[in-house]
Design a protein around this motif. Structure first.
Motif, mmCIF file in Angstrom:
data_model
loop_
_atom_site.group_PDB
_atom_site.id
_atom_site.type_symbol
_atom_site.label_atom_id
_atom_site.label_comp_id
_atom_site.label_asym_id
_atom_site.label_seq_id
_atom_site.Cartn_x
_atom_site.Cartn_y
_atom_site.Cartn_z
ATOM 1 N N UNK A 96 -15.637 -13.326 -6.942
ATOM 2 C CA UNK A 96 -14.523 -13.228 -6.198
ATOM 3 C C UNK A 96 -14.275 -11.628 -5.438
ATOM 4 N N UNK A 97 -15.448 -11.378 -4.650
ATOM 5 C CA UNK A 97 -15.843 -10.062 -3.993
ATOM 6 C C UNK A 97 -14.328 -9.838 -3.344
ATOM 7 N N UNK A 98 -14.289 -10.875 -2.341
ATOM 8 C CA UNK A 98 -13.076 -10.497 -1.375
ATOM 9 C C UNK A 98 -11.881 -10.033 -1.989
ATOM 10 N N UNK A 99 -11.512 -10.813 -2.980
ATOM 11 C CA UNK A 99 -10.353 -10.633 -3.837
ATOM 12 C C UNK A 99 -10.249 -9.454 -4.395
ATOM 13 N N UNK A 100 -11.164 -9.057 -5.282
ATOM 14 C CA UNK A 100 -11.495 -7.481 -5.783
ATOM 15 C C UNK A 100 -11.542 -6.582 -5.012
ATOM 16 N N UNK A 101 -12.248 -6.583 -3.846
ATOM 17 C CA UNK A 101 -12.344 -5.606 -2.710
ATOM 18 C C UNK A 101 -10.746 -5.338 -2.257
ATOM 19 N N UNK A 102 -10.105 -6.203 -1.841
ATOM 20 C CA UNK A 102 -8.609 -6.067 -1.546
ATOM 21 C C UNK A 102 -7.812 -5.205 -2.405
ATOM 22 N N UNK A 103 -8.086 -5.729 -3.841
ATOM 23 C CA UNK A 103 -7.294 -5.022 -4.828
ATOM 24 C C UNK A 103 -7.656 -3.510 -4.914
ATOM 25 N N UNK A 104 -9.146 -3.346 -4.905
ATOM 26 C CA UNK A 104 -9.729 -2.013 -5.127
ATOM 27 C C UNK A 104 -9.085 -1.099 -3.865
ATOM 28 N N UNK A 105 -9.165 -1.638 -2.665
ATOM 29 C CA UNK A 105 -9.140 -0.917 -1.506
ATOM 30 C C UNK A 105 -7.515 -0.563 -1.433
ATOM 31 N N UNK A 106 -6.869 -1.531 -1.564
ATOM 32 C CA UNK A 106 -5.218 -1.238 -1.577
ATOM 33 C C UNK A 106 -5.144 -0.129 -2.889
ATOM 34 N N UNK A 107 -5.443 -0.354 -3.636
ATOM 35 C CA UNK A 107 -5.320 0.678 -4.695
ATOM 36 C C UNK A 107 -5.658 2.178 -4.418
ATOM 37 N N UNK A 108 -7.044 2.254 -3.933
ATOM 38 C CA UNK A 108 -7.519 3.611 -3.427
ATOM 39 C C UNK A 108 -6.861 3.885 -2.449
ATOM 40 N N UNK A 166 0.714 -1.012 0.086
ATOM 41 C CA UNK A 166 -0.001 -0.074 -0.107
ATOM 42 C C UNK A 166 0.894 1.181 -0.051
ATOM 43 N N UNK A 167 1.888 1.100 0.757
ATOM 44 C CA UNK A 167 2.901 2.551 0.674
ATOM 45 C C UNK A 167 3.412 2.424 -0.719
ATOM 46 N N UNK A 168 3.877 1.415 -1.301
ATOM 47 C CA UNK A 168 4.148 1.489 -2.564
ATOM 48 C C UNK A 168 3.443 1.805 -3.471
ATOM 49 N N UNK A 169 2.064 1.617 -3.426
ATOM 50 C CA UNK A 169 1.101 2.149 -4.200
ATOM 51 C C UNK A 169 1.018 3.706 -4.077
#
Length: 421
Positions: free
Chosen positions: A333-345, A98-101
């Motif tokens: 795969x809601x959990x997978x995509x939510x982690x991806x979206x939350x980490x990015x945003x 997340x810091x890298x992002x």
């Protein structure tokens, strides 16, 4: 025509390894390499030569584990490590990613602002939303195709290096001098470069990509029943990974070399961000070098952010046994995509807080270097375990390279801690 067909065949074999290697040269990684070159001249170029075979070896281990088992790295780690410990490692991975992002999104926004003007944070929001949305709407094959084309952005740094006149004797002397002098800052930068080059998120991403590729083949990927089929794919992994890691470290070498020549030799030893690197580059190396550097930041960021967020999502999904993969629809795969979206945003929103993501960048690289050691130990144990990989455990030569890579990371961390005491 024969040469063209041969080149085309090789290109078609490249995928997860090439993307993984290119994603290693993200804007935050470029900032670390620029800092290293500006502060120590050519004093750390040796780290990129040293790590090239080690990167190839350890990434081949992660890819093999993913392909043979058909599961991601976090799922396999739990075979030799308790779930709570695996969760702690994954949480540290998510934190560092997340810091890298945050650093990557900020760098991309600044690069576009330098080129076209406008609001810096507005550009950051645009890039953050784009990186969050693309993996949700593109399937596995489309995403791989997009990411493969984005790897071409890295060639801009080769072009920058080719415009410079390099004093190789001075570069070699820098390495000897700084190794002799040592010091806390030097060894922290060594760990930062190693943590940026041999990064845990790369292990998780490539293993998950290989596992997903196998899962997509379904019943055609009967590895244990068809050894020839498995060996063909292990050869593909070897080629793909070798090309990807060589490409990755070539780019890193060019960036660090450029910083050593342009900044260190002109007395600019405190380059902290890719923005500072780009701005300082123009009056010394010219408008073309500045433009290439800025465009490279945007291209590599668009490549790296989905990989950073995706590796975190794969790891979390593996720990909680959720459906994961870019071929799944969002509702599957809601959990997978939510982690991806939350980490990015989440990384994007750090841009709007008092936290300076760029100054936290080196620390995230150091965190990566520290957590890489236990993860690499577990990977080597998995890769040598017949209960996990059957007849496809790694060879003795591969074990030697993998354990050397692990030892190098561990020694660099110990040196940093010793010098810091």
């Amino acid at each position: 025509m024969t040469l063209f067909r041969r080149t085309q065949e090789i290109t078609q074999r490249l995928g997860a390894g090439l993307i993984t290697g290119a994603a290693d040269d993200d804007p935050s990684g470029l900032a670390t390499y620029s800092q290293a070159g500006a502060q120590f001249g050519g004093g750390l170029l040796w780290t990129l030569v040293l790590t090239t075979p080690l990167m190839i070896g350890i990434q081949m281990v992660s890819a093999r584990i993913g392909w043979i088992t058909g599961r991601g790295l976090a799922a396999n780690i739990q075979k030799v490590m308790s779930k709570p410990v695996a969760m702690v490692l994954v949480l540290m991975l998510v934190f560092a990613n997340t810091l890298n992002i945050a650093a990557d999104i900020a760098a991309m926004g600044e690069a576009l602002q330098l080129m076209v003007g406008g609001p810096e944070h507005g550009h950051a929001i645009l890039f953050g939303l784009l990186c969050a949305v693309l993996p949700v709407f593109l399937n596995f094959e489309s995403m791989v195709r997009v990411l493969k084309y984005l790897t071409l952005a890295l060639l801009s740094y080769v072009a920058v290096a080719l415009t410079l006149r390099v004093d190789w004797w001075q570069m070699s002397w820098d390495s000897v001098r700084h190794l002799q002098q040592g010091g806390p800052e030097f060894w922290m930068m060594v760990v930062g470069v190693l943590g940026t080059t041999i990064s845990p998120y790369l292990f998780f991403w490539q293993a998950s990509q290989e596992a997903e590729m196998k899962q997509r083949m379904g019943e055609h990927a009967q590895v244990l029943e068809s050894p020839l089929f498995a060996r063909e794919h292990l050869f593909r992994i070897k080629l793909d990974t070798s090309v990807g890691m060589l490409f990755s470290n070539l780019i890193a070498f060019c960036v660090m070399l450029s910083a050593a020549v342009v900044f260190n030799q002109h007395g600019l030893v405190d380059i902290q961000t890719t923005r500072e690197a780009a701005v300082a580059l123009e009056p010394i190396a010219g408008k073309m070098a500045f433009t290439l550097f800025a465009l490279g930041i945007i291209g590599t960021g668009m490549l790296a952010v989905p990989v950073l967020a995706g590796s975190a999502a794969y790891a979390v999904a593996d720990v909680f046994d959720w459906n994961a993969g870019l071929d799944h629809q969002f509702k599957e795969a809601k959990g997978f995509y939510w982690v991806l979206i939350v980490a990015t945003l989440g990384g994007t929103l750090i841009d709007f807080t008092a936290i300076d993501p760029i100054r936290a960048l080196l620390w995230s690289a150091v965190v990566n270097g520290v957590i890489a050691v236990p993860i690499m130990v577990v990977m080597m144990l998995l890769a040598s375990n017949r209960k996990v990989l059957g007849e496809f455990t790694i060879t003795r030569r591969h074990r030697v390279i993998g354990w050397i890579a692990t030892a190098v990371m561990a020694l660099a961390v110990l040196a940093m801690l010793w010098e810091g005491i």
